[in-house]
Enzyme design. Sequence first.
Site, mmCIF file in Angstrom:
data_model
loop_
_atom_site.group_PDB
_atom_site.id
_atom_site.type_symbol
_atom_site.label_atom_id
_atom_site.label_comp_id
_atom_site.label_asym_id
_atom_site.label_seq_id
_atom_site.Cartn_x
_atom_site.Cartn_y
_atom_site.Cartn_z
ATOM 1 N N THR A 125 0.840 -1.210 0.000
ATOM 2 C CA THR A 125 0.000 0.000 0.000
ATOM 3 C C THR A 125 0.871 1.253 0.000
ATOM 4 O OG1 THR A 125 -1.490 1.304 1.419
ATOM 5 C CG2 THR A 125 -0.148 -0.324 2.538
ATOM 6 N N ASP A 126 0.289 2.356 -0.485
ATOM 7 C CA ASP A 126 1.035 3.627 -0.447
ATOM 8 C C ASP A 126 1.237 4.122 0.985
ATOM 9 O OD1 ASP A 126 -1.556 4.549 0.124
ATOM 10 O OD2 ASP A 126 -1.614 6.014 -1.510
ATOM 11 N N TYR A 149 -1.490 -0.183 11.130
ATOM 12 C CA TYR A 149 -1.817 -0.897 9.878
ATOM 13 C C TYR A 149 -0.678 -0.703 8.881
ATOM 14 C CZ TYR A 149 -3.504 -1.201 5.065
ATOM 15 O OH TYR A 149 -3.605 -1.472 3.715
ATOM 16 N N LYS A 153 1.847 -3.506 7.210
ATOM 17 C CA LYS A 153 1.987 -3.698 5.754
ATOM 18 C C LYS A 153 3.434 -3.470 5.312
ATOM 19 C CE LYS A 153 -0.812 -4.443 3.065
ATOM 20 N NZ LYS A 153 -1.369 -5.710 2.542
ATOM 21 N N TYR A 206 -13.125 13.752 9.550
ATOM 22 C CA TYR A 206 -12.068 13.880 10.565
ATOM 23 C C TYR A 206 -11.316 15.205 10.423
ATOM 24 C CZ TYR A 206 -12.436 8.732 11.146
ATOM 25 O OH TYR A 206 -12.864 7.447 11.356
#
Length: 340
Positions: A125-126, A149, A153, A206
Amino acid sequence: MTEVLVTGGAGFIGSNFVHYALATRPDWRVTTLDKLTYAGRLENLKGALDDPRHSFVRGDITDAAVAGCLVERADLVVHFAAETHVDRAIHGAADFIKTDVFGTYVLLEAARRATHLRRFIQISTDEVYGTVPDGSSRETDELKPRNPYAASKAGADRLAYSFFATYGVPVCITRASNNYGPCQFPEKVIPLFITNAVDNQPLPLYGDGGNVRDWLHVLDHCRALDLVIEHGVDGEVYNIGGGNEVANVDLTHQILDLTGRPASLITRVPDRPGHDRRYSLDTTKLRALGWQPQVGFAEGLRETVQWYQANESWWRPIKQSNAEFQSYYATQYGERLRLS
Ligand code: NAD
Ligand code: DAU
């Protein structure tokens, strides 16, 4: 026939990839291995479950017996299975470490013993690059993950690379930006905001809403993976970014326009801790293989809104009668919405 093992194929991207593969690759036989966590949904594989070129195995990637036997049979492994939601990782990261790191290790151990594996795609993932104040991340940039997370990763990403460097496992690593499209679990911002808007519920934005994500249509992601499977070089990393950088507040207004709901639904809530401000990918390397995104963001978002409007039977049971989701929603948003 080419034997393809897809882990996490009942989830959002995995299921889109299974349908894409069955539709475009008549010479592929696909096995989906999925634990069916809260995010894994058999209905995502509707159609594929009856296809003689597809089999479904319910199992856990951390179970070496299951993983070993399925990897041994495979010519290709496309490894999507993961815990994927940043907010859940902030509440507790144990499952992220177990599945994303240890589960990846179990698959890689099986891959190093496999006899005819020609490619192992590690779906990264980026988020592994961390927040990007300016410019765009290149594959050679330092990894600076900033939430549990992303860190899990990043661990899996580098573990996969280490199995290439040490044992010669034919690994390619892909780092995609934020995906959107059909069958995304309604905890992620686009499906959450669409379905809340449909129900005239608050859209909990947010912080100041200025965080930027680069949106990639899930089918453009599938096409990119296909290209990396066929033309990627062992041990290499490929960024996959849609080139659609949008601030969350602008995304929210687009969703409200498309659903015909008022801006008064936007509810500013306390920020996600460690919230990465911006992601941005340099995709020169992938484009050199011949890929470019085909789905424009305005068109893709309109179609995605239409998909959720037309498929209430897919998401309404999750949001209205799934106790796990309701408990998560109360934990994540109850206090935030009260404070707003
Ligand atoms: P998702 O949460 O929708 O699906 C994950 C799937 O993995 C589910 O079907 C779940 O049941 C399965 N799974 C979880 N733990 C498992 C285990 N221990 N054993 C077997 N199966 C298990 O996720 P997604 O959004 O489709 O993401 C797929 C992959 O793509 C992940 O690796 C994620 O990190 C990566 N990714 C996602 C995005 C995005 O925007 N969604 C972007 C870049 C990379
Ligand atoms: O960038 C790739 C990553 O994209 C993937 O690796 C992850 O698996 C995937 O979940 C996604 O992570 P994000 O954290 O970027 O996605 P999410 O949909 O949770 O949030 C997108 C943006 O929207 C982020 O800036 C936080 C914001 N947001 C999110 C939610 C759920 C809100 O403002 N309100 C919300 O309720």
